[in-house]
Design a protein around this motif. Sequence first.
Motif, PDB file in Angstrom:
ATOM      1  N   GLU A 195       0.786  -1.299  -0.005  1.00  0.00           N
ATOM      2  CA  GLU A 195      -0.068   0.018  -0.123  1.00  0.00           C
ATOM      3  C   GLU A 195       0.973   1.157  -0.006  1.00  0.00           C
ATOM      4  O   GLU A 195       1.323   1.474   1.029  1.00  0.00           O
ATOM      5  N   SER A 196       0.815   1.884  -1.102  1.00  0.00           N
ATOM      6  CA  SER A 196       0.353   1.573  -2.342  1.00  0.00           C
ATOM      7  C   SER A 196       1.325   1.744  -3.495  1.00  0.00           C
ATOM      8  O   SER A 196       2.592   1.801  -3.575  1.00  0.00           O
ATOM      9  N   ASN A 229      -4.740   3.497  -5.536  1.00  0.00           N
ATOM     10  CA  ASN A 229      -6.018   4.149  -5.849  1.00  0.00           C
ATOM     11  C   ASN A 229      -6.054   4.830  -7.252  1.00  0.00           C
ATOM     12  O   ASN A 229      -4.938   5.108  -7.835  1.00  0.00           O
ATOM     13  N   TYR A 252      -1.528   7.922  11.678  1.00  0.00           N
ATOM     14  CA  TYR A 252      -0.729   6.588  11.884  1.00  0.00           C
ATOM     15  C   TYR A 252      -0.035   6.533  13.310  1.00  0.00           C
ATOM     16  O   TYR A 252       1.336   6.342  13.083  1.00  0.00           O
ATOM     17  N   HIS A 265      -5.914   4.320  10.519  1.00  0.00           N
ATOM     18  CA  HIS A 265      -5.974   5.609  11.293  1.00  0.00           C
ATOM     19  C   HIS A 265      -6.222   5.322  12.747  1.00  0.00           C
ATOM     20  O   HIS A 265      -6.680   4.053  13.106  1.00  0.00           O
TER      21      HIS A 265
HETATM   22  C1  DNO Z   1      -4.972   7.073   4.163  1.00  0.00           C
HETATM   23  C2  DNO Z   1      -4.938   5.797   3.275  1.00  0.00           C
HETATM   24  C3  DNO Z   1      -4.900   6.111   1.561  1.00  0.00           C
HETATM   25  C4  DNO Z   1      -4.444   4.702   0.895  1.00  0.00           C
HETATM   26  C5  DNO Z   1      -4.316   5.197  -0.572  1.00  0.00           C
HETATM   27  C6  DNO Z   1      -4.262   3.968  -1.294  1.00  0.00           C
HETATM   28  O1  DNO Z   1      -4.744   6.703   5.265  1.00  0.00           O
HETATM   29  O2  DNO Z   1      -5.862   4.961   3.397  1.00  0.00           O
HETATM   30  O3  DNO Z   1      -3.739   6.945   1.626  1.00  0.00           O
HETATM   31  O4  DNO Z   1      -2.962   4.463   1.374  1.00  0.00           O
HETATM   32  O5  DNO Z   1      -5.247   5.798  -1.001  1.00  0.00           O
HETATM   33  O6  DNO Z   1      -3.819   3.857  -2.517  1.00  0.00           O
END
Ligand code: DNO
Length: 397
Positions: A66-67, A106, A370, A354
């Motif tokens: 990711e990602s 994404n 995070y 989160h």
């Molecule tokens: C936020 C995350 C996003 C995610 C991207 C995946 O906390 O969930 O930044 O990592 O959108 O591509």
Amino acid sequence: MEQTWRWFGPDDYVKLAHIRQAGASGVVTALHHIPYGVVWSVEEIEKRKAEIAADPSLGLHWSVVESLPVAEAIKLGEGDLEPLYENYRQSIRNLAACGIKTICYNFMPVLDWTRTDLTAEMPGGGRTLRFNADQYAAFDVYMLEREGAEAEHDPEVLARAKAWFDKASEDDKAHLLANIMSGLPGAFDRYDVPGLRAILARFKGIDRDRLRENYVKFLKAVVPTAEDCGVRLAVHPDDPPRPLFGLARIVSSAEDLAFILDAVPSPANGVTLCAGSLGAGKNDVVAIADRFSDRIHFVHLRNVKKEPDGSFGEAEHLEGDTDMVKLVTVLLKEQKRRRDAGEAEWRIPFRPDHGFELLGDIGAPAHPGYSIVGRLKGLAEIRGVMTAVSEISGLPV
Ligand code: DNO
């Protein structure tokens, strides 16, 4: 479900030992130092894998990417995209060769997740992330001065936005810009106001239909490779799931997901079920999980509380607008289906997405959202739900 934890790499303030202490075994990470569009080499992937496995007593492995970022040119549909598609395919092949088979990405143009406040105070002094409709409008209309923006905001929100802007110091404005840009952890492109204006101008003609077209071209170019390598691609929903700054967003609703999954109907073309992102819109997250369950390859569990003007705040993992017990139950049922169908990798990886800043998190240099303690609390609560649902229903955890 496999308990995982996002780690931003060796520079992350959160250490691998903390992940072990939180009780997760899977690591979710990315090679953030490689610019968008450049191949992830086997050497670089192996290096990160070795860092994760360096202390065997921690029992950690790299579970999910990711990602793997999609270059903006692909979203714009600009120029000869074949080399960029090929680089993406090569990164998929290299990850597969190193045994990493789940890739989250994404398709949000320009900005990833977006908040206006990264330190909203909770009772007792904990902090959370918020999206304030009036500050977003203040930025859009009065700082970015985006053409036509005024008409896109509710008049009451706009009046509050104006009041905020009139009172705001230069510091307040700089702070708001920094907050809005924070959704791009480790990203190469951070924008200032002129930079943001310039990239928005490039996206001018890219409406919903064009963006969908560009997305389908990308999927057709990369999904067959993923399928050949046994890799599961998992698109992350838009956060928040609505157009921002005039940019189209096309991964925001059940209808969007149906379109994407039908456009290339392969199991390799799947979804990251991000409960918090989908939950910040007019979505029934539990119904979405149920409807697309067989294409969910990765899960982000968190909750938001929505407000009537479009604002929302990140809530406790088990509070907020989505019923976490129902959601976990749907996911455990899907796991059972996979297990009964004889799938070897039937456990779905999830991470607490989160967390609040709590106790020693406050003021620590973690990436926004995070934290250590806040996420540990979220993971522990979800683990409790999982265990209880499994005990009562007999579904495998
Ligand atoms: C936020 C995350 C996003 C995610 C991207 C995946 O906390 O969930 O930044 O990592 O959108 O591509």
